[in-house]
Design a protein around this motif. Structure first.
Motif, PDB file in Angstrom:
ATOM      1  N   PHE A 164       0.817  -1.219   0.000  1.00 49.18           N
ATOM      2  CA  PHE A 164       0.000   0.000   0.000  1.00 49.18           C
ATOM      3  C   PHE A 164       0.845   1.261   0.000  1.00 49.18           C
ATOM      4  O   PHE A 164       0.562   2.198  -0.752  1.00 49.18           O
ATOM      5  N   TRP A 165       1.880   1.316   0.861  1.00 49.05           N
ATOM      6  CA  TRP A 165       2.587   2.589   1.022  1.00 49.05           C
ATOM      7  C   TRP A 165       3.295   3.046  -0.247  1.00 49.05           C
ATOM      8  O   TRP A 165       3.228   4.243  -0.580  1.00 49.05           O
ATOM      9  N   PRO A 166       3.957   2.187  -1.038  1.00 46.53           N
ATOM     10  CA  PRO A 166       4.513   2.672  -2.317  1.00 46.53           C
ATOM     11  C   PRO A 166       3.430   3.170  -3.280  1.00 46.53           C
ATOM     12  O   PRO A 166       3.627   4.179  -3.976  1.00 46.53           O
ATOM     13  N   TYR A 167       2.309   2.456  -3.329  1.00 46.65           N
ATOM     14  CA  TYR A 167       1.186   2.909  -4.167  1.00 46.65           C
ATOM     15  C   TYR A 167       0.695   4.281  -3.721  1.00 46.65           C
ATOM     16  O   TYR A 167       0.498   5.192  -4.532  1.00 46.65           O
ATOM     17  N   TYR A 168       0.511   4.427  -2.432  1.00 48.32           N
ATOM     18  CA  TYR A 168       0.019   5.678  -1.851  1.00 48.32           C
ATOM     19  C   TYR A 168       0.956   6.835  -2.163  1.00 48.32           C
ATOM     20  O   TYR A 168       0.523   7.904  -2.626  1.00 48.32           O
ATOM     21  N   ARG A 169       2.256   6.628  -1.960  1.00 50.75           N
ATOM     22  CA  ARG A 169       3.224   7.708  -2.196  1.00 50.75           C
ATOM     23  C   ARG A 169       3.335   8.049  -3.681  1.00 50.75           C
ATOM     24  O   ARG A 169       3.578   9.207  -4.041  1.00 50.75           O
TER      25      ARG A 169
END
Length: 306
Positions: A164-169
């Protein structure tokens, strides 16, 4: 509910403790602002939403829908189908000249995805105890379940927090901006009618007092909308935030974290959530307590960072 319908989050989970809590109402404007900071989503809201002409009704319908996703049981999947049908005709061109459709998986998934980082940050601010690592994973897994209720395919949403966090950033870096709708949502001089809430005497009183109430209300709305947005999203959109405001937010959060848990359940939880929690307890659902304090981790425990 059909046997093929995706199930909503389970009673006693993290979402059952958060989504219907009155503090969640304070988090929703931050999520909405993150959603419309995406040019495609902002264009759809700008062209099709009634948020300008019926802001209170639009907000009430959004809250009722969200509570159905989490607490609605058999009604959750039907509400998901209703929303998809509602969005089938929403299409156009965004400010970057790109064609959009409200149900384009990339855009539809982003609208849903914003809920997880906003809940995570809002809990830190308004509960004053961050989620543990296991609670974060549980919250994300439950939010994925809500996404399935809304018709979002697993292939269109990261399936783990690590994904999630790479997608979010990437969305923060490449997409988000201060769209016209963002500027309207945080404006303090935007015309806003008084809410038509409660019995007639209260509505009349609000109408008379509204010119005095609106200015401080608008400033508080802006303060909480920006403050309860995750700092990285706030920075990506270009919204100002000072150290002084951060200290004020922490003081506000301490008050909320102290006072709200002392309220009886009928005041702490919105009516659909309270009714669902009482029904779950009658049926012996595990983890649904009258105090709703399951989110309080042991002192000193830190949540995993994102």
């Amino acid at each position: 509910m059909s046997t093929q319908d995706p199930p909503p989050p389970p009673p006693g989970g993290v979402l059952w403790s958060v989504a219907g809590d009155i503090r969640a109402l304070l988090m929703l404007p931050a999520a909405l602002t993150m959603q419309v900071a995406h040019p495609a989503v902002g264009a759809g809201v700008d062209q099709y939403s009634v948020f300008r002409t019926d802001p209170w009704g639009r907000g009430e319908r959004s809250v009722r829908s969200l509570l159905t996703w989490v607490y609605g049981g058999d009604a959750a999947a039907e509400e998901g189908r209703r929303l998809r049908q509602l969005h089938r005709t929403i299409q156009g061109t965004d400010t970057r000249g790109r064609p959009y459709h409200a149900l384009t998986p990339e855009y539809y998934a982003w609208v849903h995805a914003t809920g997880f980082p906003v809940y995570r940050h809002g809990i830190r601010c308004l509960y004053r105890r961050p989620l543990t690592g296991s609670q974060e994973r549980q919250l994300y897994a439950e939010w994925l379940r809500v996404g399935r209720v809304l018709g979002i395919h697993d292939r269109d949403m990261p399936q783990t927090i690590e994904e999630f966090w790479p997608y979010y950033r990437k969305v923060l870096d490449q997409e988000l901006e201060a769209t016209d709708v963002v500027r309207e949502l945080i404006a303090t001089d935007r015309p806003l009618p008084p809410p038509a809430l409660g019995p007639l005497p209260l509505r009349l009183l609000l109408r008379v007092c509204w010119p005095l109430v609106l200015p401080p209300f608008a400033h508080l709305r802006r303060f909480l909308t920006i403050g309860l947005m995750p700092p990285d999203a706030r920075a990506a959109i270009g919204l100002p935030w000072t150290d002084r405001q951060e200290r004020r937010l922490r003081r506000f959060g301490r008050v909320a974290a102290t006072v709200v848990p002392l309220l009886p359940e009928r005041l702490r939880y919105l009516p659909p959530a309270g009714a669902a929690r009482r029904a779950a307890r009658r049926h012996g659902a595990p983890g649904v307590t009258g105090t709703g304090r399951r989110l309080t981790p042991r002192r000193g425990v830190r949540a995993s960072s994102g």
